[in-house]
Design a protein around this motif. Structure first.
Motif, short mmCIF file in Angstrom:
data_model
loop_
_atom_site.label_atom_id
_atom_site.label_comp_id
_atom_site.label_asym_id
_atom_site.label_seq_id
_atom_site.Cartn_x
_atom_site.Cartn_y
_atom_site.Cartn_z
N SER A 81 -16.63 -26.46 22.23
CA SER A 81 -16.28 -27.59 22.88
C SER A 81 -15.26 -28.35 22.03
O SER A 81 -15.00 -28.20 20.84
N SER A 82 -14.70 -29.51 22.72
CA SER A 82 -13.81 -30.39 21.98
C SER A 82 -14.28 -30.99 20.77
O SER A 82 -13.68 -31.14 19.79
N ASP A 83 -15.51 -31.40 20.70
CA ASP A 83 -16.29 -31.94 19.55
C ASP A 83 -16.32 -31.05 18.61
O ASP A 83 -16.36 -31.57 17.58
N ALA A 84 -16.79 -29.86 19.03
CA ALA A 84 -16.85 -28.82 17.83
C ALA A 84 -15.47 -28.70 17.22
O ALA A 84 -15.25 -28.32 15.96
N PHE A 85 -14.33 -28.56 18.12
CA PHE A 85 -13.08 -28.41 17.42
C PHE A 85 -12.77 -29.48 16.56
O PHE A 85 -12.25 -29.08 15.58
N THR A 86 -13.05 -30.79 17.09
CA THR A 86 -12.64 -32.06 16.27
C THR A 86 -13.33 -31.80 14.94
O THR A 86 -12.59 -32.19 13.97
#
Length: 288
Positions: A81-86
């Motif tokens: 997810s974008s959250d995990a990447f962030t």
């Protein structure tokens, strides 16, 4: 031999946006996956998984700066997810992807590793190959964090917790002629042996039989490479250096590979203040 290791690095670079198969890395270097991870850590100075994450994030950061969407970059480099990447981006760079796009943002980069044969003026490593039948590690065991630099306080506290006379009691059951002294045993490492990961540590001896009153570990019949260290000063540093020299110098240059099993450190001679002495590091191996 180092050429094959650099070929493996090339394979990693070619597949950072896809799957990196540990079996293929082992095939390229003509080793086992276990051996590849151990030697890579010594040569690169970091675990394989850490290196791959950092290289992927370095490339991902460049795409973020080019204006590619966070979700697209996250998907390309394997984040769920974008959250995990962030979160991973912040862990490496200390700021969010959005903040990285602002003028003046300072970012971190993991350069691609290459291996080179260098001559550092060290003395020739002293070693021997020994075949041992089955035996048992018997002693006292704990599970503590791995620490590559500085004092391992958990290990120190464990030693301090041992009852007086523990060493003498253990020496009474030591009966493997090749390993008569107290052993400092490391086993049960997590796959990439990252700093802070846990491992099993024994204060023990080698015995031909199991002793139920002690913590024990059965060791199958094995071939061992035994590295010798001798120092008239800074003896403890010389013992620690054995691991670094073994995996960064000896294994890449010799037709043996490390296999899963306990690593044994033994002190054969020492001064009262531990400033000088002799010691050995035993590592289980097989012929490639």
């Amino acid at each position: 031999m180092l050429g094959r290791w650099n070929d493996a690095l090339g394979y990693i670079e070619d597949n950072l946006a896809g799957e990196i198969d540990a079996t293929e890395l082992a095939r390229i270097t003509l080793t086992s996956q276990y051996h590849f991870r151990r030697v890579f850590s010594a040569l690169a100075g970091m675990p394989l998984s850490h290196y791959i994450r950092a290289r992927r994030m370095t490339l991902a950061t460049a795409e973020i700066l080019d204006g590619v969407g966070i979700l697209d970059v996250a998907s390309k480099y394997g984040y769920s997810s974008s959250d995990a990447f962030t979160r991973a981006f912040r862990q490496m760079n200390g700021l969010t992807p959005s903040a990285a796009r602002r003028p003046g943002a300072v970012l971190r980069s993991q350069q691609a590793v290459t291996f080179h044969l260098t001559i550092e003026g060290r003395s020739t490593m002293r070693y021997r190959i020994v075949d041992l039948p089955e035996f048992h590690i018997v002693g006292r065991k704990t599970r503590i964090p791995l620490k590559y630099q500085g004092e391992n306080t958990a290990m120190t506290e464990f030693h301090q917790s041992l009852k007086p006379g523990t060493g003498q009691a253990l020496e009474a059951v030591a009966d493997v002629p090749e390993l008569p002294e107290i052993l400092f045993v490391s086993d049960g490492f997590e796959p990439d042996r990252e700093d802070g990961s846990l491992f099993d540590y024994y204060f023990a001896v080698a015995s031909s039989t199991h002793h139920p009153e002690w913590d024990s570990l059965r060791v199958a019949p094995s071939k061992w490479v035994v590295f010798e260290a001798q120092a008239s000063e800074n003896f403890q540093s010389a013992l620690q250096q054995l691991w670094a020299d073994a995996f960064s110098e000896w294994f890449p240059s010799n037709p043996y590979q490390v296999v899963p099993g306990p690593e044994l450190l033994t002190v054969t001679e020492k001064s009262a203040d531990w400033t000088s002495g002799r010691g050995e590091l035993w590592i289980p191996v097989e012929r490639r």
